[in-house]
Write a protein that holds these residues in place. Structure first.
Motif, short mmCIF file in Angstrom:
data_model
loop_
_atom_site.label_atom_id
_atom_site.label_comp_id
_atom_site.label_asym_id
_atom_site.label_seq_id
_atom_site.Cartn_x
_atom_site.Cartn_y
_atom_site.Cartn_z
N LYS A 46 0.83 -1.21 0.00
CA LYS A 46 0.00 0.00 0.00
C LYS A 46 0.87 1.26 0.00
O LYS A 46 0.56 2.23 -0.70
N THR A 47 1.95 1.23 0.75
CA THR A 47 2.86 2.38 0.79
C THR A 47 3.52 2.59 -0.56
O THR A 47 3.60 3.72 -1.06
N ILE A 48 3.98 1.52 -1.18
CA ILE A 48 4.64 1.62 -2.49
C ILE A 48 3.66 2.10 -3.55
O ILE A 48 3.98 2.98 -4.36
N THR A 49 2.43 1.58 -3.52
CA THR A 49 1.41 2.01 -4.47
C THR A 49 1.09 3.49 -4.31
O THR A 49 1.00 4.24 -5.29
N ALA A 50 0.92 3.93 -3.06
CA ALA A 50 0.61 5.34 -2.80
C ALA A 50 1.75 6.24 -3.28
O ALA A 50 1.51 7.30 -3.87
N PHE A 51 2.99 5.84 -3.04
CA PHE A 51 4.13 6.64 -3.46
C PHE A 51 4.20 6.73 -4.99
O PHE A 51 4.39 7.81 -5.54
N CYS A 52 4.01 5.60 -5.66
CA CYS A 52 4.06 5.60 -7.13
C CYS A 52 2.93 6.47 -7.70
O CYS A 52 3.14 7.21 -8.67
N ARG A 53 1.76 6.38 -7.13
CA ARG A 53 0.64 7.21 -7.60
C ARG A 53 0.93 8.69 -7.36
O ARG A 53 0.67 9.53 -8.22
N TRP A 54 1.48 9.01 -6.20
CA TRP A 54 1.83 10.40 -5.92
C TRP A 54 2.85 10.91 -6.93
O TRP A 54 2.73 12.03 -7.43
N GLN A 55 3.85 10.09 -7.26
CA GLN A 55 4.84 10.50 -8.26
C GLN A 55 4.18 10.77 -9.60
O GLN A 55 4.51 11.74 -10.28
N LEU A 56 3.26 9.92 -10.00
CA LEU A 56 2.56 10.10 -11.27
C LEU A 56 1.73 11.38 -11.26
O LEU A 56 1.77 12.16 -12.20
N LEU A 57 0.99 11.61 -10.19
CA LEU A 57 0.08 12.76 -10.14
C LEU A 57 0.79 14.10 -10.03
O LEU A 57 0.22 15.14 -10.33
N ARG A 58 2.02 14.12 -9.62
CA ARG A 58 2.73 15.40 -9.50
C ARG A 58 3.41 15.81 -10.81
O ARG A 58 3.97 16.89 -10.90
N ARG A 59 3.31 14.97 -11.85
CA ARG A 59 3.86 15.33 -13.15
C ARG A 59 3.01 16.42 -13.79
O ARG A 59 1.77 16.37 -13.72
N PRO A 60 3.64 17.38 -14.43
CA PRO A 60 2.86 18.45 -15.08
C PRO A 60 1.90 17.88 -16.14
O PRO A 60 2.27 16.98 -16.90
N GLY A 61 0.70 18.39 -16.14
CA GLY A 61 -0.28 17.99 -17.14
C GLY A 61 -1.06 16.73 -16.81
O GLY A 61 -1.99 16.37 -17.52
N ILE A 62 -0.71 16.03 -15.75
CA ILE A 62 -1.43 14.80 -15.39
C ILE A 62 -2.75 15.15 -14.71
O ILE A 62 -3.78 14.56 -14.97
N VAL A 63 -2.72 16.10 -13.78
CA VAL A 63 -3.94 16.49 -13.07
C VAL A 63 -4.25 17.93 -13.37
O VAL A 63 -3.41 18.77 -13.38
#
Length: 63
Positions: A46-63
């Motif tokens: 769960k920690t690894i999944t949350a970290f990977c999702r956070w990394q994805l969502l902080r990319r410009p243009g993703i959210v």
């Protein structure tokens, strides 16, 4: 099913965890966390999944 939440603007306060909730809190940079995952110091899925999702969502243009 698990739920993962993201929050901004939080402030420190007194925690009120559930009786069966065991947390180890520490401060780390994103690079330090990535290294801990790579070195198997963080192995919780769960920690690894949350970290990977956070990394994805902080990319410009993703959210």
């Amino acid at each position: 099913m698990i739920h993962i939440f993201h929050a901004n603007g939080l402030v420190a306060g007194d925690a009120v965890p559930d009786q069966d909730e065991l947390l180890e809190l520490f401060a780390a940079t994103p690079d330090e966390i990535a290294a801990m995952i790579a070195n198997n110091r963080i192995t919780d899925g769960k920690t690894i999944t949350a970290f990977c999702r956070w990394q994805l969502l902080r990319r410009p243009g993703i959210v």
